[in-house]
Write an enzyme that holds these catalytic residues in place. Structure first.
Site, short mmCIF file in Angstrom:
data_model
loop_
_atom_site.label_atom_id
_atom_site.label_comp_id
_atom_site.label_asym_id
_atom_site.label_seq_id
_atom_site.Cartn_x
_atom_site.Cartn_y
_atom_site.Cartn_z
N TYR A 42 -8.80 2.01 -5.99
CA TYR A 42 -7.65 2.89 -5.69
C TYR A 42 -7.13 3.65 -6.90
O TYR A 42 -6.37 4.61 -6.75
CB TYR A 42 -6.45 2.09 -5.13
CG TYR A 42 -6.65 1.40 -3.82
CD1 TYR A 42 -7.78 1.60 -3.05
CD2 TYR A 42 -5.67 0.54 -3.33
CE1 TYR A 42 -7.96 0.95 -1.85
CE2 TYR A 42 -5.84 -0.12 -2.13
CZ TYR A 42 -6.98 0.08 -1.39
OH TYR A 42 -7.14 -0.58 -0.21
N HIS A 100 -13.68 -6.41 -1.22
CA HIS A 100 -13.15 -5.22 -0.51
C HIS A 100 -13.97 -4.89 0.74
O HIS A 100 -13.44 -4.64 1.81
CB HIS A 100 -13.13 -4.03 -1.46
CG HIS A 100 -12.14 -2.98 -1.08
ND1 HIS A 100 -11.57 -2.14 -2.00
CD2 HIS A 100 -11.62 -2.64 0.11
CE1 HIS A 100 -10.72 -1.33 -1.38
NE2 HIS A 100 -10.75 -1.61 -0.09
N1 LIG Z 1 -9.02 -3.13 2.63
C1 LIG Z 1 -9.28 -1.88 2.91
O1 LIG Z 1 -10.46 -1.49 3.09
C2 LIG Z 1 -8.14 -0.90 3.06
C3 LIG Z 1 -8.37 0.34 3.67
C4 LIG Z 1 -7.29 1.20 3.81
C5 LIG Z 1 -6.05 0.85 3.36
N2 LIG Z 1 -5.85 -0.36 2.73
C6 LIG Z 1 -4.51 -0.76 2.22
O2 LIG Z 1 -3.56 -0.59 3.25
C7 LIG Z 1 -2.50 0.23 2.77
C8 LIG Z 1 -1.89 0.99 3.91
O3 LIG Z 1 -2.80 1.93 4.44
P1 LIG Z 1 -2.61 3.51 4.28
O4 LIG Z 1 -1.75 3.75 3.09
O5 LIG Z 1 -3.94 4.14 4.29
O6 LIG Z 1 -1.92 3.90 5.66
P2 LIG Z 1 -0.53 3.55 6.40
O7 LIG Z 1 0.28 2.56 5.63
O8 LIG Z 1 -0.86 3.25 7.81
O9 LIG Z 1 0.18 4.95 6.41
C9 LIG Z 1 0.66 5.57 5.25
C10 LIG Z 1 1.08 6.98 5.64
O10 LIG Z 1 2.09 6.93 6.64
C11 LIG Z 1 3.26 7.58 6.19
N3 LIG Z 1 4.41 6.73 6.51
C12 LIG Z 1 4.77 5.57 5.89
N4 LIG Z 1 5.89 5.07 6.45
C13 LIG Z 1 6.25 5.93 7.43
C14 LIG Z 1 7.32 5.95 8.34
N5 LIG Z 1 8.25 5.00 8.34
N6 LIG Z 1 7.39 6.98 9.22
C15 LIG Z 1 6.47 7.97 9.20
N7 LIG Z 1 5.41 8.01 8.34
C16 LIG Z 1 5.31 6.98 7.47
C17 LIG Z 1 3.12 7.75 4.69
O11 LIG Z 1 3.68 9.00 4.28
P3 LIG Z 1 4.95 9.04 3.26
O12 LIG Z 1 4.43 8.68 1.92
O13 LIG Z 1 5.40 10.45 3.38
O14 LIG Z 1 5.98 8.08 3.79
C18 LIG Z 1 1.62 7.76 4.48
O15 LIG Z 1 1.11 9.06 4.57
C19 LIG Z 1 -3.16 1.09 1.69
O16 LIG Z 1 -2.21 1.71 0.84
C20 LIG Z 1 -4.03 0.07 1.03
O17 LIG Z 1 -3.25 -0.72 0.12
C21 LIG Z 1 -6.88 -1.25 2.62
#
Ligand SMILES: NC(=O)c1ccc[n+]([C@@H]2O[C@H](COP(=O)([O-])OP(=O)(O)OC[C@H]3O[C@@H](n4cnc5c(N)ncnc54)[C@H](OP(=O)(O)O)[C@@H]3O)[C@@H](O)[C@H]2O)c1
Length: 270
Positions: A42, A100
Site C-alpha cells: 500500500y 496478503h
Molecule cells: N486484503 C486485501 O486484499 C485488501 C483489499 C482491499 C482493501 N483492503 C483493506 O481494506 C480497506 C478498506 O477498503 P477500501 O479502502 O478499498 O474500500 P472501502 O473502505 O469499502 O471504501 C472506501 C471508500 O469509501 C468512501 N467512504 C468511506 N466512508 C464513507 C461514508 N461514510 N460514506 C460514503 N463514502 C464513504 C471513501 O471516500 P472518502 O475518503 O471520501 O470518505 C473511500 O473512497 C483498505 O483501505 C485496505 O486497508 C484489503
C-alpha cells in the site's frame, strides 16, 4: 494492545499516502480508531508509523496489521520483507501479520510461506498471524499445516452486496473470524434503498448501517476514509444495534458482487 482479540472496527489505509494520508490517519486516531490496517504493497506503512508517533499515544494503544506481499512469499524474501516492514512502520513487532494473497498457481509452495509466517511469529516480528484472500480449501490446508489456533483471521472482501455465505459459514464452523475489507464496497452501497430506509430510522448513515450489520454478523471491519465526517460516521457504527428483522432484510442484499478479482485470485467459494 494485548490478547488475541482484534478490535472489531479498524481503519483501512489503502491509498492514504503522503501528507494527506498522514492527516487522515491522525484525524482517525483523534476520533478513536486504534486498529490500523496497512500492507507492504500500500505504501502506507511509513505513514501509519508516523501517525502513531505523532499522535502522542503509546505503541501499546494501537493494533497494527501489515501483510506480506505475494511477490515476497519465497523463503529468501519473506522474513527480510517483514523486518523491512517493521523498520518502515518503526515498531519492534506488529500486532497482526497476514499473507496478503496466496501464491498464484503455487509459484511458491504453500508450506514454505505458511511456515515462514509461523517463523515470523516465533521470532517475535508479529504477535498474531493470519491470512487474507483464502478460500475454504486453502483455509483448511492452512489449519492442517499450522494448527487450528495458530491463525486469528482471514481478511476477505465482504460487504452487503458480497456476504460470502459459504466462506462465512465455514469460518464460523472452524471458529476463525473474518475481517471484511472494502466493507462499504468503496461507497457503492451509498444509494441502496433498503440500507437508506434503515439508516433513516436509526438516524445514522448508510455506511454506518452496513458496518453495524457486518459486525453483528461476527466480522471485523476496516473501512477507509480521508474525510472527517465519514471517519466519524463510520466509527459510530460501533454503537448501532440493528433489530433481527433489519439484519434479515440486509442479508437479502447479497448478490455475490465481487469488486476485487485480479487474475491472481484463488478459486472463490461465493
Ligand atoms: N486484503 C486485501 O486484499 C485488501 C483489499 C482491499 C482493501 N483492503 C483493506 O481494506 C480497506 C478498506 O477498503 P477500501 O479502502 O478499498 O474500500 P472501502 O473502505 O469499502 O471504501 C472506501 C471508500 O469509501 C468512501 N467512504 C468511506 N466512508 C464513507 C461514508 N461514510 N460514506 C460514503 N463514502 C464513504 C471513501 O471516500 P472518502 O475518503 O471520501 O470518505 C473511500 O473512497 C483498505 O483501505 C485496505 O486497508 C484489503
Amino acid at each position: 494492545m494485548t490478547g488475541n482479540t482484534i478490535p472489531k472496527l479498524g481503519l483501512g489505509t489503502y491509498g492514504r499516502t503522503g501528507d494527506e494520508g498522514i492527516a487522515a490517519l491522525l484525524k482517525a486516531i483523534e476520533i478513536g480508531y486504534r486498529h490500523l490496517d496497512t500492507a507492504q504493497s500500500y505504501g502506507t506503512e511509513q505513514s501509519v508509523g508516523q501517525a502513531m508517533r505523532r499522535s502522542g499515544l503509546e505503541r501499546g494503544d494501537f493494533f497494527v496489521t501489515t501483510k506480506v506481499a505475494d511477490t515476497r512469499l519465497d523463503k529468501a524474501q519473506f522474513l527480510p520483507s517483514v523486518r523491512a516492514s517493521l523498520d518502515m512502520i518503526g515498531v519492534d513487532q506488529v500486532d497482526l501479520l497476514l499473507i496478503h494473497w496466496p501464491s498464484y498457481r503455487d509459484a511458491v509452495p504453500f508450506e514454505d510461506y505458511m511456515l515462514a509466517l509461523v517463523e515470523a511469529q516465533q521470532k517475535g516480528y508479529a504477535r498474531l498471524i493470519g491470512v487474507s484472500n483464502y478460500p475454504i480449501a486453502l483455509l483448511d490446508k492452512a489449519v492442517d499445516l499450522v494448527g487450528k489456533d495458530a491463525l486469528v483471521t482471514n481478511q476477505v472482501e465482504i460487504h452487503p452486496y458480497l456476504q460470502a455465505p459459504k466462506l462465512a459459514a465455514h469460518a464460523r464452523k472452524i471458529g476463525l473470524p473474518l475481517t471484511a475489507y472494502q466493507p462499504l464496497a468503496k461507497g457503492e452501497i451509498a444509494d441502496d434503498p433498503i440500507l437508506k430506509r434503515i439508516a433513516k430510522k436509526h438516524g445514522v448513515t448508510v455506511a454506518a448501517v452496513a458496518l453495524a450489520f457486518l459486525m453483528a454478523e461476527g466480522h471485523i471491519v476496516i473501512p477507509a476514509s480521508s474525510s472527517e465526517g465519514n471517519l466519524r460516521a463510520n466509527f459510530a457504527a460501533g454503537t448501532i444495534s440493528l433489530e433481527e428483522a433489519e439484519m434479515a432484510e440486509i442479508r437479502t442484499l447479497d448478490r455475490g458482487y465481487r469488486r476485487i478479482n485480479p487474475e491472481k485470485s484463488p478459486g472463490w467459494d461465493d
